[in-house]
Design a protein around this motif. Structure first.
Motif, PDB file in Angstrom:
ATOM      1  N   LEU A  20      -6.394   6.927  -7.146  1.00 38.29           N
ATOM      2  CA  LEU A  20      -7.465   6.488  -6.275  1.00 38.29           C
ATOM      3  C   LEU A  20      -8.500   6.561  -7.054  1.00 38.29           C
ATOM      4  CD1 LEU A  20      -6.878   8.812  -3.190  1.00 38.29           C
ATOM      5  CD2 LEU A  20      -6.464   6.301  -3.300  1.00 38.29           C
ATOM      6  N   ASP A  29       4.525   9.712   5.114  1.00 36.44           N
ATOM      7  CA  ASP A  29       3.570   8.673   4.561  1.00 36.44           C
ATOM      8  C   ASP A  29       4.444   8.012   3.403  1.00 36.44           C
ATOM      9  OD1 ASP A  29       1.766   8.563   6.120  1.00 36.44           O
ATOM     10  OD2 ASP A  29       0.186   9.824   5.056  1.00 36.44           O
ATOM     11  N   HIS A  77       0.277   6.715  12.516  1.00 39.10           N
ATOM     12  CA  HIS A  77      -0.593   6.341  11.172  1.00 39.10           C
ATOM     13  C   HIS A  77      -1.880   6.055  12.300  1.00 39.10           C
ATOM     14  CE1 HIS A  77      -1.705   4.500   7.633  1.00 39.10           C
ATOM     15  NE2 HIS A  77      -2.476   3.414   8.174  1.00 39.10           N
ATOM     16  N   SER A 112      -5.336   9.352   7.629  1.00 40.28           N
ATOM     17  CA  SER A 112      -4.281  10.027   7.809  1.00 40.28           C
ATOM     18  C   SER A 112      -4.343  11.586   8.196  1.00 40.28           C
ATOM     19  CB  SER A 112      -3.084   9.853   6.488  1.00 40.28           C
ATOM     20  OG  SER A 112      -3.036   8.478   6.368  1.00 40.28           O
ATOM     21  N   ASN A 156      -2.016   5.877  -3.387  1.00 41.88           N
ATOM     22  CA  ASN A 156      -1.752   4.894  -4.260  1.00 41.88           C
ATOM     23  C   ASN A 156      -0.712   5.411  -5.471  1.00 41.88           C
ATOM     24  OD1 ASN A 156      -1.432   2.210  -5.236  1.00 41.88           O
ATOM     25  ND2 ASN A 156      -3.336   2.318  -6.532  1.00 41.88           N
ATOM     26  N   ARG A 158      -4.980  -8.458   0.728  1.00 42.00           N
ATOM     27  CA  ARG A 158      -5.051  -7.215   1.737  1.00 42.00           C
ATOM     28  C   ARG A 158      -5.514  -6.132   0.881  1.00 42.00           C
ATOM     29  NH1 ARG A 158      -3.683  -2.736   2.006  1.00 42.00           N
ATOM     30  NH2 ARG A 158      -2.492  -3.155   0.093  1.00 42.00           N
ATOM     31  N   ARG A 159      -6.453  -5.364   1.372  1.00 39.53           N
ATOM     32  CA  ARG A 159      -6.980  -4.155   0.716  1.00 39.53           C
ATOM     33  C   ARG A 159      -7.568  -3.122   1.735  1.00 39.53           C
ATOM     34  NH1 ARG A 159     -10.859  -7.656  -3.405  1.00 39.53           N
ATOM     35  NH2 ARG A 159      -9.285  -8.811  -3.029  1.00 39.53           N
ATOM     36  N   THR A 160      -7.331  -1.930   1.240  1.00 38.48           N
ATOM     37  CA  THR A 160      -7.950  -0.816   1.859  1.00 38.48           C
ATOM     38  C   THR A 160      -9.512  -1.114   1.965  1.00 38.48           C
ATOM     39  OG1 THR A 160      -6.227   0.504   1.777  1.00 38.48           O
ATOM     40  CG2 THR A 160      -8.189   1.622   1.945  1.00 38.48           C
ATOM     41  N   ARG A 197      -2.400  -1.159  -9.951  1.00 37.05           N
ATOM     42  CA  ARG A 197      -0.841  -0.970  -9.896  1.00 37.05           C
ATOM     43  C   ARG A 197      -0.464  -0.689 -11.215  1.00 37.05           C
ATOM     44  NH1 ARG A 197      -2.561  -0.979  -5.332  1.00 37.05           N
ATOM     45  NH2 ARG A 197      -1.745  -1.862  -3.597  1.00 37.05           N
ATOM     46  N   ARG A 215     -12.933   1.046   2.422  1.00 29.34           N
ATOM     47  CA  ARG A 215     -13.467   2.494   2.801  1.00 29.34           C
ATOM     48  C   ARG A 215     -15.108   2.312   3.298  1.00 29.34           C
ATOM     49  NH1 ARG A 215      -9.522   3.260  -1.016  1.00 29.34           N
ATOM     50  NH2 ARG A 215      -7.727   4.765  -0.216  1.00 29.34           N
ATOM     51  N   PRO A 260       0.768  -1.229  -0.016  1.00 30.83           N
ATOM     52  CA  PRO A 260       0.231   0.060  -0.010  1.00 30.83           C
ATOM     53  C   PRO A 260       0.831   1.276  -0.048  1.00 30.83           C
ATOM     54  CG  PRO A 260       0.031  -0.852   2.272  1.00 30.83           C
ATOM     55  CD  PRO A 260       0.924  -1.888   1.261  1.00 30.83           C
ATOM     56  N   SER A 261       0.379   2.411  -0.558  1.00 33.71           N
ATOM     57  CA  SER A 261       1.024   3.791  -0.448  1.00 33.71           C
ATOM     58  C   SER A 261      -0.142   4.849  -0.416  1.00 33.71           C
ATOM     59  CB  SER A 261       1.862   3.765  -1.670  1.00 33.71           C
ATOM     60  OG  SER A 261       1.262   3.781  -2.895  1.00 33.71           O
ATOM     61  N   ALA A 262       0.307   5.722   0.311  1.00 29.39           N
ATOM     62  CA  ALA A 262      -0.357   7.050   0.371  1.00 29.39           C
ATOM     63  C   ALA A 262      -0.992   7.468  -0.936  1.00 29.39           C
ATOM     64  CB  ALA A 262       0.016   8.209   1.211  1.00 29.39           C
ATOM     65  N   HIS A 322      -8.754   1.252   7.024  1.00 30.55           N
ATOM     66  CA  HIS A 322      -9.266   2.331   6.048  1.00 30.55           C
ATOM     67  C   HIS A 322      -8.489   3.392   7.013  1.00 30.55           C
ATOM     68  CE1 HIS A 322     -12.349   5.821   5.195  1.00 30.55           C
ATOM     69  NE2 HIS A 322     -11.079   5.991   4.734  1.00 30.55           N
ATOM     70  N   PRO A 323      -7.499   3.835   6.344  1.00 33.94           N
ATOM     71  CA  PRO A 323      -6.335   4.972   6.973  1.00 33.94           C
ATOM     72  C   PRO A 323      -7.125   6.309   7.221  1.00 33.94           C
ATOM     73  CG  PRO A 323      -5.186   3.727   5.594  1.00 33.94           C
ATOM     74  CD  PRO A 323      -6.452   3.047   5.354  1.00 33.94           C
ATOM     75  N   SER A 347      -7.283  -2.293  -5.633  1.00 33.33           N
ATOM     76  CA  SER A 347      -6.599  -0.749  -6.186  1.00 33.33           C
ATOM     77  C   SER A 347      -5.817  -1.408  -7.457  1.00 33.33           C
ATOM     78  CB  SER A 347      -6.069  -0.214  -5.017  1.00 33.33           C
ATOM     79  OG  SER A 347      -4.996  -0.825  -4.608  1.00 33.33           O
TER      80      SER A 347
END
Ligand SMILES: Cc1cc2nc3c(=O)[nH]c(=O)nc-3n(C[C@H](O)[C@H](O)[C@H](O)COP(=O)(O)O)c2cc1C
Length: 324
Positions: free
Chosen positions: A189, A53, A301, A276, A21, A111-113, A317, A115, A17-19, A273-274, A315
């Motif tokens: 996103l 981040d 975080h 931030s 994406n 794994r996935r965010t 890539r 929301r 994962p990355s902020a 679900h971050p 998401s």
């Protein structure tokens, strides 16, 4: 060192994962190592001015590389070799043994965010398990007492961020609100990942396009309201707390911790679900620190965590597992 064997695994490593994406990582294949660094074109100077981040995302990538390599039988370890000037964080190197980890490539892939709506929260055993992941590095994972106060803090943070043209401009650059966007299947996103309906995505696009003109007329408040209340979507808010005086390599190391906590939650059937923005904005960061009785700079975080009620979209890539 067998570069080809690792190259074949890259598409799984990119599931880290990355902020926003942004997938900031880059790899350099050297004779005896693979060097990991970042590309400034894929960073968030306005939204993430300290690079916190960015470094968490790089650490998450390092940990993902180690897990994926170990699962494929490759014996690699990681040596931190931070070079802020040339934008490198460290090296994957041949090692006598496989990297010890309870996680598998399938966990990385699944794994996935999330929301969306998260049922239930985090039970005491799971909280103890994620806390135990952070402890050896000198950190901890905490729930927020008086969590009822978080709603007001989130609204304040959103309003503050939407009032900043540079932050909004950067967000626009990484939003993919229409499936015809050229980057829709590569990064950023998407409307689907943000759980936006078609009319909501269209409305947000129009509002952001009119931002320079509408900003003085109260658009930031409207955008913040349109972002909705994630806390109404259930779950428990967890905070990753760092030791005091964490330096830049230390933040990368905590990105590895973050990845391990995220995968620990995932294997317990939970999703994260971050949030931030709570720690991006100095006033809400201070308020959250006060709720936790922790110095604000130690908050690394924040995420809402719970049991998914339906599978979240996967998401995009730039190096896609489905394609290679
Ligand atoms: C350090 C970090 C901060 C993040 N902050 C936020 C956030 O504030 N809000 C949000 O919705 N997602 C946040 N995310 C989640 C990313 O947007 C997400 O990881 C990315 O879009 C890739 O999706 P995936 O996690 O489903 O693979 C964050 C992720 C990381 C690693």
């Amino acid at each position: 060192m067998d570069h080809d064997a690792f190259r074949r695994l890259e598409r799984w490593c990119w599931r880290a994962p990355s902020a926003h994406n942004t997938q900031p990582w880059r790899l350099r294949y050297e004779p005896d190592a693979i060097r990991i660094g970042w590309d400034p074109a894929h960073t968030l100077p306005a939204g993430d001015p300290t690079g916190r981040d960015l470094r968490l995302s790089l650490g998450a990538f390092v940990e993902t590389c180690l897990i994926v390599a170990a699962d494929a039988g490759l014996r690699l370890d990681y040596l931190a070799d931070h070079d802020e000037h040339h934008r490198w964080v460290g090296l994957l190197r041949p090692a006598p043994d496989r990297y010890p980890t309870p996680f598998r490539t399938t966990d990385v892939w699944e794994r996935r965010t999330d929301r969306g709506h998260l049922a239930a929260g985090v039970d005491g055993d799971t909280l103890a398990a994620v806390d135990a992941v952070a402890r050896p590095a000198g950190g901890s994972v905490r729930t927020v007492p008086q969590a009822g106060r978080l709603g007001a803090l989130l609204r304040a943070a959103d309003r503050r961020l939407y009032a900043d043209p540079a932050v909004v401009g950067e967000l626009r650059r990484w939003l993919r609100l229409d499936p015809t966007h050229p980057g829709y299947h590569a990064d950023g996103l998407t409307d689907r990942c943000l759980a936006l309906s078609r009319p909501a995505a269209t409305g947000l696009r129009a509002a952001l396009a009119g931002y320079p003109v509408l900003r003085p007329l109260g658009l930031p408040r409207l955008l913040a309201a349109a972002a909705g209340d994630p806390l109404a979507q259930g779950g428990t808010v967890l905070v990753l707390v760092a030791p005091d005086h964490l330096d830049e390599p230390g933040q990368v190391e905590f990105g590895r911790v973050l990845m391990r906590t995220w995968l620990t939650l995932h294997t317990a059937g939970l999703a994260a679900h971050p949030l931030s923005q709570l720690i991006d904005v100095p006033t809400t960061r201070t308020a959250l620190g006060a709720l936790l009785d922790v110095a604000p700079q130690r908050l690394l975080h924040v995420a809402r965590v719970g049991r998914p009620t339906r599978p979240a979209p996967r998401s995009a890539r730039r190096v896609a597992a489905g394609r290679a």
